[in-house]
Design a protein around this motif. Structure first.
Motif, PDB file in Angstrom:
ATOM      1  N   GLU A  15       0.786  -1.239   0.042  1.00 20.56           N
ATOM      2  CA  GLU A  15       0.224   0.028  -0.045  1.00 20.56           C
ATOM      3  C   GLU A  15       0.735   1.156  -0.067  1.00 20.56           C
ATOM      4  OE1 GLU A  15      -2.302  -3.250   2.102  1.00 20.56           O
ATOM      5  OE2 GLU A  15      -0.337  -2.484   2.260  1.00 20.56           O
ATOM      6  N   LEU A  16       2.048   1.029   0.309  1.00 19.36           N
ATOM      7  CA  LEU A  16       2.969   2.216   0.494  1.00 19.36           C
ATOM      8  C   LEU A  16       3.900   2.321  -0.823  1.00 19.36           C
ATOM      9  CD1 LEU A  16       3.921   2.346   4.134  1.00 19.36           C
ATOM     10  CD2 LEU A  16       2.128   3.574   2.985  1.00 19.36           C
ATOM     11  N   ILE A  67       5.460   7.471  16.665  1.00 24.21           N
ATOM     12  CA  ILE A  67       5.285   6.149  16.189  1.00 24.21           C
ATOM     13  C   ILE A  67       3.944   5.908  15.696  1.00 24.21           C
ATOM     14  CG2 ILE A  67       5.428   3.547  16.952  1.00 24.21           C
ATOM     15  CD1 ILE A  67       7.470   4.426  18.993  1.00 24.21           C
ATOM     16  N   VAL A  68       3.657   5.010  14.725  1.00 16.22           N
ATOM     17  CA  VAL A  68       2.431   4.813  14.202  1.00 16.22           C
ATOM     18  C   VAL A  68       2.729   3.359  13.879  1.00 16.22           C
ATOM     19  CG1 VAL A  68       0.952   5.105  12.401  1.00 16.22           C
ATOM     20  CG2 VAL A  68       2.156   7.040  13.002  1.00 16.22           C
ATOM     21  N   VAL A  69       1.589   2.658  14.536  1.00 16.54           N
ATOM     22  CA  VAL A  69       1.394   1.130  14.308  1.00 16.54           C
ATOM     23  C   VAL A  69       0.609   1.025  13.002  1.00 16.54           C
ATOM     24  CG1 VAL A  69       0.674  -1.117  15.281  1.00 16.54           C
ATOM     25  CG2 VAL A  69       1.972   0.839  16.521  1.00 16.54           C
ATOM     26  N   LEU A  70       1.182  -0.117  12.295  1.00 20.69           N
ATOM     27  CA  LEU A  70       0.406  -0.517  11.046  1.00 20.69           C
ATOM     28  C   LEU A  70      -0.095  -1.714  11.244  1.00 20.69           C
ATOM     29  CD1 LEU A  70       3.149   0.287   8.459  1.00 20.69           C
ATOM     30  CD2 LEU A  70       1.381   1.777   9.206  1.00 20.69           C
ATOM     31  N   GLY A  71      -1.529  -1.782  11.025  1.00 18.13           N
ATOM     32  CA  GLY A  71      -2.104  -3.183  11.433  1.00 18.13           C
ATOM     33  C   GLY A  71      -2.871  -3.624   9.919  1.00 18.13           C
ATOM     34  N   GLU A  72      -3.267  -4.863   9.762  1.00 24.95           N
ATOM     35  CA  GLU A  72      -3.931  -5.429   8.538  1.00 24.95           C
ATOM     36  C   GLU A  72      -5.276  -5.884   8.732  1.00 24.95           C
ATOM     37  OE1 GLU A  72      -0.948  -8.103   7.326  1.00 24.95           O
ATOM     38  OE2 GLU A  72       0.321  -6.352   6.668  1.00 24.95           O
ATOM     39  N   ASP A  73      -5.612  -6.537   9.986  1.00 29.40           N
ATOM     40  CA  ASP A  73      -6.724  -6.996  10.459  1.00 29.40           C
ATOM     41  C   ASP A  73      -7.559  -6.217  11.308  1.00 29.40           C
ATOM     42  OD1 ASP A  73      -8.676  -8.828  11.102  1.00 29.40           O
ATOM     43  OD2 ASP A  73      -7.532 -10.134  12.442  1.00 29.40           O
ATOM     44  N   MET A  74      -8.869  -5.645  10.531  1.00 31.04           N
ATOM     45  CA  MET A  74      -9.835  -4.920  11.113  1.00 31.04           C
ATOM     46  C   MET A  74     -10.331  -5.494  12.562  1.00 31.04           C
ATOM     47  SD  MET A  74      -9.870  -2.086   9.444  1.00 31.04           S
ATOM     48  CE  MET A  74     -11.216  -1.172  10.040  1.00 31.04           C
ATOM     49  N   PRO A  99      -4.466   7.018   2.893  1.00 32.90           N
ATOM     50  CA  PRO A  99      -4.310   8.355   2.712  1.00 32.90           C
ATOM     51  C   PRO A  99      -3.949   9.237   4.038  1.00 32.90           C
ATOM     52  CG  PRO A  99      -6.497   7.467   1.688  1.00 32.90           C
ATOM     53  CD  PRO A  99      -5.808   6.552   2.520  1.00 32.90           C
ATOM     54  N   TRP A 100      -4.717   9.302   5.187  1.00 33.39           N
ATOM     55  CA  TRP A 100      -4.167   9.907   6.334  1.00 33.39           C
ATOM     56  C   TRP A 100      -2.561   9.508   6.483  1.00 33.39           C
ATOM     57  CZ3 TRP A 100      -1.774   8.288  10.848  1.00 33.39           C
ATOM     58  CH2 TRP A 100      -1.481   9.324  11.832  1.00 33.39           C
ATOM     59  N   LEU A 101      -2.173   8.012   6.481  1.00 32.60           N
ATOM     60  CA  LEU A 101      -0.652   8.140   6.582  1.00 32.60           C
ATOM     61  C   LEU A 101       0.155   8.610   5.777  1.00 32.60           C
ATOM     62  CD1 LEU A 101       1.119   6.383   8.247  1.00 32.60           C
ATOM     63  CD2 LEU A 101       0.773   4.353   6.613  1.00 32.60           C
ATOM     64  N   VAL A 102      -0.164   8.958   4.609  1.00 31.80           N
ATOM     65  CA  VAL A 102       0.772   9.593   3.626  1.00 31.80           C
ATOM     66  C   VAL A 102       0.778  11.045   4.078  1.00 31.80           C
ATOM     67  CG1 VAL A 102       0.879  10.261   1.078  1.00 31.80           C
ATOM     68  CG2 VAL A 102       0.362   7.954   1.716  1.00 31.80           C
TER      69      VAL A 102
END
Length: 129
Positions: A15-16, A67-74, A99-102
């Motif tokens: 995604e990035l 720090i931002v934690v990245l997850g995949e499972d909602m 979009p927010w992360l970018v």
């Protein structure tokens, strides 16, 4: 030169990938991470799988801002307690929060890598002849 955004993950999340062309990114496995990379990066994106190791006092990585934690499972409700333990400012699900992360990544780099001329050089829709 400014330090890149640090991504602690097995590989750059797909995604990035478009962002990798416009922002300086450094992807590392936790075992490859150096203390200087940890402290010098303006923003750290940590995959959820590394939260418990990063929050451990034995890890050698002190708490830090950005720090931002990245997850995949909602449906993974434990991600929030893990993110709190590591001192994360946010949790982003890669399926929805890119979009927010970018924007957050550009903010962390003081918008130095935004092509501000691009929105103004677009001639817009052309008339159909």
């Amino acid at each position: 030169m400014n330090a890149p955004i640090l991504i602690i993950a097995p590989q750059l999340p797909r995604e990035l990938l478009p962002t990798a062309r416009t922002l300086p990114l450094l992807t590392r496995e936790l075992s490859e991470l150096t203390p200087s990379e940890w402290t010098s990066s303006p923003l750290v994106l940590a995959h959820r799988m590394y939260c418990s190791e990063l929050s451990s006092p034995e890890s050698g990585f002190d708490r830090r801002p950005g720090i931002v934690v990245l997850g995949e499972d909602m449906d993974d409700r434990l991600i929030f307690s893990d993110a709190a333990a590591v001192g994360s400012e946010a949790v982003v699900m890669l399926s929805e929060g890119v979009p927010w992360l970018v924007l957050r990544m550009h903010e962390a780099t003081d918008f130095r890598y935004v092509d501000w001329s691009a929105p103004f050089n677009d001639p817009g829709p052309q008339p159909v002849s």
